[in-house]
Design a protein around this motif. Structure first.
Motif, short mmCIF file in Angstrom:
data_model
loop_
_atom_site.label_atom_id
_atom_site.label_comp_id
_atom_site.label_asym_id
_atom_site.label_seq_id
_atom_site.Cartn_x
_atom_site.Cartn_y
_atom_site.Cartn_z
N UNK A 51 0.83 -1.20 0.00
CA UNK A 51 0.00 0.00 0.00
C UNK A 51 0.87 1.27 0.00
N UNK A 52 2.01 1.17 -0.68
CA UNK A 52 2.83 2.37 -0.86
C UNK A 52 2.15 3.26 -1.88
N UNK A 53 1.93 4.51 -1.51
CA UNK A 53 1.16 5.43 -2.33
C UNK A 53 2.10 6.29 -3.16
N UNK A 54 1.79 6.40 -4.44
CA UNK A 54 2.58 7.21 -5.35
C UNK A 54 2.02 8.62 -5.36
N UNK A 55 2.74 9.56 -4.77
CA UNK A 55 2.24 10.93 -4.66
C UNK A 55 2.04 11.57 -6.03
N UNK A 56 2.87 11.20 -6.98
CA UNK A 56 2.71 11.75 -8.34
C UNK A 56 1.36 11.37 -8.92
N UNK A 57 0.92 10.15 -8.69
CA UNK A 57 -0.36 9.72 -9.26
C UNK A 57 -1.54 10.40 -8.57
N UNK A 58 -1.45 10.67 -7.26
CA UNK A 58 -2.49 11.47 -6.61
C UNK A 58 -2.56 12.86 -7.21
N UNK A 59 -1.38 13.45 -7.42
CA UNK A 59 -1.33 14.79 -7.99
C UNK A 59 -1.90 14.80 -9.41
N UNK A 60 -1.53 13.79 -10.20
CA UNK A 60 -2.01 13.70 -11.57
C UNK A 60 -3.52 13.49 -11.61
N UNK A 61 -4.04 12.62 -10.74
CA UNK A 61 -5.47 12.36 -10.72
C UNK A 61 -6.25 13.62 -10.38
N UNK A 62 -5.77 14.41 -9.42
CA UNK A 62 -6.44 15.65 -9.05
C UNK A 62 -6.49 16.60 -10.25
N UNK A 63 -5.43 16.66 -11.01
CA UNK A 63 -5.40 17.55 -12.16
C UNK A 63 -6.33 17.07 -13.26
N UNK A 64 -6.43 15.77 -13.44
CA UNK A 64 -7.36 15.24 -14.44
C UNK A 64 -8.80 15.51 -14.02
N UNK A 65 -9.08 15.32 -12.75
CA UNK A 65 -10.44 15.60 -12.26
C UNK A 65 -10.85 17.03 -12.58
N UNK A 66 -9.89 17.95 -12.51
CA UNK A 66 -10.21 19.36 -12.72
C UNK A 66 -9.80 19.87 -14.09
N UNK A 67 -9.70 18.96 -15.07
CA UNK A 67 -9.66 19.43 -16.44
C UNK A 67 -8.46 19.10 -17.29
N UNK A 68 -7.33 18.64 -16.69
CA UNK A 68 -6.21 18.24 -17.56
C UNK A 68 -6.61 17.00 -18.35
N UNK A 69 -6.13 16.92 -19.58
CA UNK A 69 -6.52 15.84 -20.48
C UNK A 69 -5.88 14.52 -20.05
N UNK A 70 -6.68 13.50 -19.70
CA UNK A 70 -6.11 12.20 -19.33
C UNK A 70 -5.53 11.52 -20.55
N UNK A 71 -4.42 10.81 -20.35
CA UNK A 71 -3.76 10.17 -21.48
C UNK A 71 -3.81 8.66 -21.47
N UNK A 72 -4.27 8.05 -20.39
CA UNK A 72 -4.15 6.61 -20.24
C UNK A 72 -5.18 5.79 -20.98
N UNK A 73 -4.76 4.58 -21.34
CA UNK A 73 -5.67 3.56 -21.86
C UNK A 73 -5.47 2.30 -21.04
N UNK A 74 -6.52 1.60 -20.76
CA UNK A 74 -6.45 0.44 -19.88
C UNK A 74 -5.40 -0.56 -20.37
N UNK A 75 -4.42 -0.91 -19.53
CA UNK A 75 -3.46 -1.96 -19.89
C UNK A 75 -3.95 -3.34 -19.48
#
Length: 578
Positions: free
Chosen positions: A539-563
């Motif tokens: 359960x080690x949390x990646x702070x970068x991914x929390x930060x990225x998710x917050x930005x996507x929630x508020x309008x940054x364009x998500x780039x991921x596709x399900x692997x």
């Protein structure tokens, strides 16, 4: 120096960091006495010095953050040849830690340098928690689908590792995660498709090699289809040889072709090769398959031998000798000093009584010494702690990590245009969840103009009373984010929490911070994002991914596709944009 004031470093400069951070010539240690010639070094070694090189010891830190007397005893008395450390808190401390251990090693009879290693699956942050660059987990890089980002992640990791005195990284994870319920691999894998995993493994192995760090594809011959955690019990996989060859071995074959100098074993019984012994202890797997059929000539290192998959069934002494006789070169000992001593003594006793041959020992020690020579460890064994602090987690690397995170974040569902939330409105946002919810909420607060409230359950399985409190808190919110985390099947309380918050009628978006399969437990939520940010077991949390998710929630364009496939809902490769 403050983080914001650190110098931005180009990727070209990062790739050349090993030279930039090497200490002046007068401060460099010489090769082990006898020169960097593995055969000459081997000829000088006693039996005790040889078997010591074949054991990797984990070390602990004292109150000052530096290695303890037990670490010195392991290096000087047991003659240990490589170290695994989880202890340093900052890059500067990590560098001092490595330097002290290297000084102890230099003061031994032959003065051979240590190989200092770490896991580094999502950057050096994996082992050095503060002041480093957190990068996406492998599954995030798989979602981003860009080999250039995977290469850049490896280059940043290698540069920071070298700055801190690490020469060896236990990455990339090369397992193809074909089992969604896998309790140990999960987001540590690039994905469920062999070609994706193989491509990114190839990319990262080459990048690490060019950057001067030993990479270690793991866990051979594949841990992606297991149903049990090998830290706790012995897993068995029952697929046939054709499946092994088609699905699980190609990433390792690509790694070998790319020049991998080390491979880590899996504590998994692969019935198609050896129905009795786990790969770590199996001559059929390590010597027959890996050395013989696949032609691997580098160093084979075991996974930790105190994991229950091995320790409960064979014990340290027997398993240590079995692993070396099977074809392993280095046994990883992650227990205390007594455990390290037991492993060394087991090899020494086996060498004396003939159950382990001198030829077998010499083969392994020669490979280990050759690896140290190839990576010029003795020439560059000491590093500058101030430069390690200044370089690691620099502004440029953090910016690039966030770009990778946004590229990895996957908008899986957005019915009715629930997302993005307007960052400029005064709306009140409730962030509710379980694992590290407060951390995610702080990133949301950095983006949102309006107030942000938080609610967090006491465990990963919220009670009915806790859920009722979350719903009460939601009454004053204009919009709701609920983050969920699973290490396999999502706890029932988390699914009930999402459904209860959805029933409030407020706009709700669910964020899966670990495995991307959580949606199957609350399939009616209208907006859903996968971040792959929290590892399954630790359960080690990646702070970068929390930060990225917050930005996507508020309008940054998500780039991921399900692997991976979310069974019954979304196929591999699915991903939305705004």
């Amino acid at each position: 120096m403050s983080r914001s004031g650190r110098t931005a470093v180009s990727i070209a400069a990062i790739a050349a960091l090993g030279l930039a951070l090497a200490p002046p010539a007068h401060a460099r240690a010489p090769h082990g006495r006898g020169g960097c010639d593995p055969d000459a070094q081997l000829a000088q070694m006693t039996a005790a010095e040889k078997v010591g090189q074949m054991v990797m010891a984990s070390t602990e830190a004292g109150p000052d953050g530096l290695p303890t007397e037990n670490a010195r005893r392991a290096i000087q008395d047991l003659k240990i040849g490589s170290i695994l450390t989880y202890e340093p808190a900052t890059p500067g401390i990590a560098a001092r830690y490595a330097n002290r251990m290297q000084r102890w090693a230099q003061d031994t009879r032959l003065g051979l340098p240590l190989l200092v290693s770490g896991d580094f699956e999502f950057g050096t942050t994996h082992n050095v928690r503060f002041g480093t660059t957190p990068l996406p987990n492998a599954m995030g890089l798989g979602a981003a689908r860009d080999p250039k980002l995977a290469r850049e992640a490896a280059v940043i990791t290698a540069a920071e590792a070298r700055a801190m005195g690490f020469q060896w990284a236990y990455t990339p994870v090369s397992d193809v995660n074909t089992n969604p319920a896998n309790p140990i691999i999960g987001v540590r894998s690039f994905g469920e498709r062999t070609d994706l995993v193989a491509d990114l493994v190839d990319t990262q192995v080459r990048a690490y090699g060019r950057a001067g760090v030993i990479s270690t594809p793991k866990h051979f011959p594949g841990h992606g289809d297991t149903s049990f955690d090998s830290h706790l019990e012995l897993p068995t996989v029952t697929y046939d040889r054709a499946t092994l060859e088609k699905v699980h071995l190609p990433p390792f074959k690509r790694a070998i072709a790319a020049g991998a100098d080390s491979i880590m074993t899996a504590h998994v019984v692969v019935k198609a090769i050896d129905p009795e012994l786990p790969a770590t202890l199996s001559p059929k797997v390590l010597t027959g398959l890996l050395r013989g059929d696949m032609g691997f000539k580098g160093v084979i290192v075991t996974d930790a031998m105190d994991m229950d998959a091995i320790d409960k069934h064979w014990g340290t002494r027997e398993a240590t000798v079995m692993a070396i006789n099977a074809g392993a070169d280095i046994v990883m000992s992650t227990g205390d000093y007594a455990t390290h001593a037991e492993a060394v003594d087991a090899l020494a006793d086996a060498l004396r009584d003939g159950s382990l041959s001198e030829k077998r020992v010499d083969e392994s020690v020669r490979r280990i010494l050759a690896l140290k020579c190839k990576y010029k460890v003795a020439e560059n064994r000491y590093v500058d702690p101030d430069k390690a602090d200044e370089f690691s987690g620099n502004r440029h690397s953090l910016r690039r990590a966030l770009d990778m995170g946004v590229a990895a974040t996957t908008l899986v569902r957005n019915d009715g245009g629930v997302l993005p939330f307007d960052p400029d409105s005064d709306d009140r946002t409730l962030v509710a969840g379980t694992v590290q919810n407060q951390v995610f909420a702080s990133e949301v607060a950095d983006v949102a103009r309006g107030p942000v409230d938080t609610w967090e359950s006491a465990t990963t399985d919220p009670t009915d009373a806790e859920i009722a409190e979350a719903v009460r808190r939601a009454k004053s919110a204009d919009r709701i984010l609920v983050d969920t985390f699973s290490a396999g099947e999502l706890p029932a309380g988390q699914a009930k929490l999402v459904k209860a918050l959805q029933a409030t009628g407020k706009p709700v978006a669910a964020i899966a911070t670990g495995l991307p399969y959580d949606l199957t437990s609350y399939p009616d939520v209208k907006a859903y994002i996968a971040t792959y940010g929290t590892t399954v077991r630790t359960q080690r949390v990646d702070l970068t991914m929390h930060k990225a998710a917050a930005r996507v929630v508020f309008g940054e364009q998500p780039g991921g596709r399900l692997p991976v496939t979310i069974k019954g809902l979304y196929p591999y490769g699915h991903g939305l944009h705004y």
